[in-house]
Motif scaffolding. Structure first.
Motif, PDB file in Angstrom:
ATOM      1  N   VAL A  78       0.827  -1.194  -0.192  1.00  0.00           N
ATOM      2  CA  VAL A  78      -0.016   0.014  -0.027  1.00  0.00           C
ATOM      3  C   VAL A  78       0.800   1.168   0.053  1.00  0.00           C
ATOM      4  O   VAL A  78       1.609   1.491   0.995  1.00  0.00           O
ATOM      5  N   ALA A  79       0.949   2.029  -1.134  1.00  0.00           N
ATOM      6  CA  ALA A  79       1.908   2.964  -1.179  1.00  0.00           C
ATOM      7  C   ALA A  79       1.424   4.336  -0.506  1.00  0.00           C
ATOM      8  O   ALA A  79       1.738   5.350  -1.028  1.00  0.00           O
ATOM      9  N   ALA A  80       1.086   4.234   0.794  1.00  0.00           N
ATOM     10  CA  ALA A  80       0.632   5.402   1.511  1.00  0.00           C
ATOM     11  C   ALA A  80       0.388   5.184   3.016  1.00  0.00           C
ATOM     12  O   ALA A  80       0.306   3.816   3.153  1.00  0.00           O
ATOM     13  N   ALA A  81       0.622   5.988   3.705  1.00  0.00           N
ATOM     14  CA  ALA A  81       0.415   5.797   5.116  1.00  0.00           C
ATOM     15  C   ALA A  81      -1.151   5.632   5.515  1.00  0.00           C
ATOM     16  O   ALA A  81      -1.753   6.767   6.194  1.00  0.00           O
ATOM     17  N   ASP A  82      -1.772   4.499   5.212  1.00  0.00           N
ATOM     18  CA  ASP A  82      -3.061   4.427   5.359  1.00  0.00           C
ATOM     19  C   ASP A  82      -3.360   3.816   6.865  1.00  0.00           C
ATOM     20  O   ASP A  82      -3.046   2.707   7.103  1.00  0.00           O
ATOM     21  N   PRO A  83      -4.108   4.714   7.375  1.00  0.00           N
ATOM     22  CA  PRO A  83      -4.610   4.032   8.910  1.00  0.00           C
ATOM     23  C   PRO A  83      -5.349   2.858   9.041  1.00  0.00           C
ATOM     24  O   PRO A  83      -5.215   2.022   9.995  1.00  0.00           O
ATOM     25  N   VAL A  85      -6.279  -7.243   5.023  1.00  0.00           N
ATOM     26  CA  VAL A  85      -5.234  -6.211   5.476  1.00  0.00           C
ATOM     27  C   VAL A  85      -4.852  -5.360   4.250  1.00  0.00           C
ATOM     28  O   VAL A  85      -4.895  -4.199   4.441  1.00  0.00           O
ATOM     29  N   ILE A  86      -4.506  -5.896   3.078  1.00  0.00           N
ATOM     30  CA  ILE A  86      -4.023  -5.266   1.830  1.00  0.00           C
ATOM     31  C   ILE A  86      -4.833  -5.321   0.824  1.00  0.00           C
ATOM     32  O   ILE A  86      -5.078  -6.306   0.169  1.00  0.00           O
ATOM     33  N   PRO A  87      -5.595  -4.160   0.535  1.00  0.00           N
ATOM     34  CA  PRO A  87      -6.797  -4.103  -0.421  1.00  0.00           C
ATOM     35  C   PRO A  87      -5.837  -4.538  -2.008  1.00  0.00           C
ATOM     36  O   PRO A  87      -4.960  -3.960  -2.376  1.00  0.00           O
ATOM     37  N   ALA A  88      -6.602  -5.370  -2.585  1.00  0.00           N
ATOM     38  CA  ALA A  88      -6.014  -5.779  -3.765  1.00  0.00           C
ATOM     39  C   ALA A  88      -5.932  -4.802  -4.819  1.00  0.00           C
ATOM     40  O   ALA A  88      -5.272  -4.562  -5.555  1.00  0.00           O
ATOM     41  N   GLY A  89      -7.042  -3.816  -4.912  1.00  0.00           N
ATOM     42  CA  GLY A  89      -7.071  -2.546  -5.685  1.00  0.00           C
ATOM     43  C   GLY A  89      -5.678  -1.668  -5.584  1.00  0.00           C
ATOM     44  O   GLY A  89      -5.258  -1.271  -6.220  1.00  0.00           O
ATOM     45  N   GLN A  90      -5.342  -1.783  -4.277  1.00  0.00           N
ATOM     46  CA  GLN A  90      -4.114  -0.965  -3.976  1.00  0.00           C
ATOM     47  C   GLN A  90      -2.896  -1.301  -4.525  1.00  0.00           C
ATOM     48  O   GLN A  90      -2.244  -0.823  -5.358  1.00  0.00           O
ATOM     49  N   VAL A  91      -2.947  -2.727  -4.352  1.00  0.00           N
ATOM     50  CA  VAL A  91      -1.850  -3.567  -5.129  1.00  0.00           C
ATOM     51  C   VAL A  91      -1.776  -3.346  -6.504  1.00  0.00           C
ATOM     52  O   VAL A  91      -0.520  -3.285  -7.440  1.00  0.00           O
ATOM     53  N   GLU A  92      -2.847  -3.617  -7.226  1.00  0.00           N
ATOM     54  CA  GLU A  92      -3.009  -3.487  -8.681  1.00  0.00           C
ATOM     55  C   GLU A  92      -2.664  -2.016  -9.067  1.00  0.00           C
ATOM     56  O   GLU A  92      -1.985  -1.798 -10.338  1.00  0.00           O
ATOM     57  N   SER A  93      -3.313  -1.146  -8.440  1.00  0.00           N
ATOM     58  CA  SER A  93      -2.734   0.371  -8.929  1.00  0.00           C
ATOM     59  C   SER A  93      -1.172   0.424  -8.827  1.00  0.00           C
ATOM     60  O   SER A  93      -0.668   1.113  -9.669  1.00  0.00           O
ATOM     61  N   PHE A  94      -0.652   0.221  -7.856  1.00  0.00           N
ATOM     62  CA  PHE A  94       0.880   0.313  -7.550  1.00  0.00           C
ATOM     63  C   PHE A  94       1.696  -0.529  -8.958  1.00  0.00           C
ATOM     64  O   PHE A  94       2.583  -0.099  -9.352  1.00  0.00           O
TER      65      PHE A  94
END
Length: 437
Positions: A275-280, A376-385
């Motif tokens: 996740v390429a951001a500091a997401d709480p 824990v780690i959303p698939a959408g955020q991985v795919e965006s990265f």
């Protein structure tokens, strides 16, 4: 942090105490660490990502940790485990494998490893040697003498022996959790280093403390190993955001110490990140899963439902529901990290590491292993990265395991997982081992 005492601190401690009373004794031990965390000032969740965010040593909650707890951080004695049995590959529409790796023979050779101190060089040890050094957070695993080589090429075997795979563990992982991954790599002829940061080290982080020194020790060890011979190389295999951020901290140190070290990194495998951001929300989910372990919904698989992923695939699964205690804990942790991650020093440090990972990675192939069912780690955020890395010109492969939980893809589908690793290493990382042509 003294200015968080009051409205945030007291409800956080009280809620944690209520939740702890409603779960098992093992989980309650974890919540006692959570309550200790809140009593401190400016704790840093990921040691690898925040060297320099805390200045007031007297206010750190590390002083509340007893010597008996620290004593638990010593290494376990050597354990022998069987290498995963890999027979026939189960096809997965989300992973594009070459026909040559749709089946693999069983891997059944003995496991050998040695723990090395920072100043010790692996060349001084022969295969099968074992040196136990207490209070070191990484272990060196030597290649097996009967390593499997599907390519049948002596050049390929030599190249593997010149490569060390660095496994960077997830939040709460221990050396025993990394053994099955190390076994697979050593059975293929690679050197392996397994690196973990115990929970107590992560939560009691301080500038110049043990966690930071362990990362620096690992970097120095790798630099020494690479310095022995020009043709030696590195491959990093990271787990979850903790391993991912540790990788970023290592790359930063490489750049500062000797920029030529970046060119020795020949591959990167990212399991259940990033996740390429500091997401709480992500940080809260990660810590909740680390505290609750098997009681967390993050460890559960999926049933049936459907949605469209960013990569264009139709995903069918249903999400399990978290228990009331876990829901309460997630809400508390999310509010807590919403404050912590926005502290100027913490936010600046994380931004620097994430910038390195987003824009300054080595020009080497990347493999992303993730799941649409990861809580824990959303698939959408991985795919965006992944999309951004491809736009930046990186060679990127990706495999969506669809239904497996966070950092559980190897256990859920060992045939597909090891086939993906084998195909990536032989056909992208080590060109001389390419046997698909």
């Amino acid at each position: 942090m003294s200015y968080l005492s009051g409205s945030i601190q007291r409800p956080f401690v009280a809620a944690a105490a209520v939740i702890a009373a409603s779960v098992s004794a093992d989980v309650s031990d974890k919540f006692s660490s959570l309550r200790s965390l809140v009593r401190g000032s400016e704790p840093e969740p990921i040691a690898a990502s925040v060297s320099g965010s805390v200045q007031d040593e007297k206010s750190l909650w590390v002083s509340h940790i007893s010597a008996s707890k620290l004593a638990d951080l010593s290494f376990m004695s050597r354990i022998r485990l069987p290498v995963p049995n890999v027979n026939h590959l189960a096809p997965n529409p989300s992973c594009n494998l070459a026909p040559s790796v749709t089946s693999l023979p069983a891997l059944r050779s003995a496991y050998q490893s040695a723990e090395l101190a920072k100043a010790s060089k692996p060349a001084a040890f022969t295969t099968g040697a074992s040196l136990v050094v207490p209070d070191v957070s990484y272990k060196w695993h030597l290649p097996e003498t009967g390593a499997v080589d599907l390519s049948g090429s002596w050049r390929c075997a030599l190249e593997k022996n010149r490569t060390v795979v660095v496994l960077l563990g997830w939040l709460g992982s221990k050396q025993k959790h990394m053994k099955k991954y190390a076994e697979w790599y050593t059975s293929r002829g690679y050197h392996v280093i397994t690196f973990t940061l115990p929970m107590n080290e992560i939560m009691s982080y301080q500038v110049g403390g043990k966690a930071e020194k362990n990362i620096e020790s690992l970097v120095n060890h790798l630099a020494d190993w690479l310095d022995e011979e020009q043709h030696k190389n590195l491959v990093f295999h990271t787990f979850s955001n903790t391993g991912w951020l540790t990788y970023g901290a290592i790359l930063e140190k490489f750049q500062k110490q000797d920029s030529s070290l970046m060119g020795r990194v020949k591959g990167c495998i990212v399991d259940s990140a990033p996740v390429a951001a500091a997401d709480p929300t992500v940080w809260a989910s990660g810590f909740s899963a680390a505290f609750l372990k098997k009681n967390s919904v993050a460890t559960k698989g999926s049933g049936s439902s459907s949605f469209e992923s960013n990569m264009g695939a139709r995903i069918n699964f249903s999400e399990p529901k978290p228990a009331a205690t876990e829901t309460a804990l997630l809400m508390i942790l999310e509010k807590f990290f919403a404050v912590i991650l926005n502290l100027p020093k913490v936010n600046r440090r994380l931004a620097d590491v994430l910038e390195t990972l987003s824009s300054s990675q080595p020009r080497c192939p990347q493999l992303y292993i993730y799941s649409s069912a990861d809580r824990v780690i959303p698939a959408g955020q991985v795919e965006s990265f992944i999309v951004e890395q491809r736009k930046a010109g990186h060679v990127v492969r990706a495999c969506n395991f669809i239904s497996s939980p966070h950092v559980d893809h190897f256990r859920s589908n060992p045939q597909l997982y090891t086939a993906e690793l084998n195909h990536f290493m032989d056909n992208f990382v080590l060109a001389c081992c390419n046997h698909s042509s």
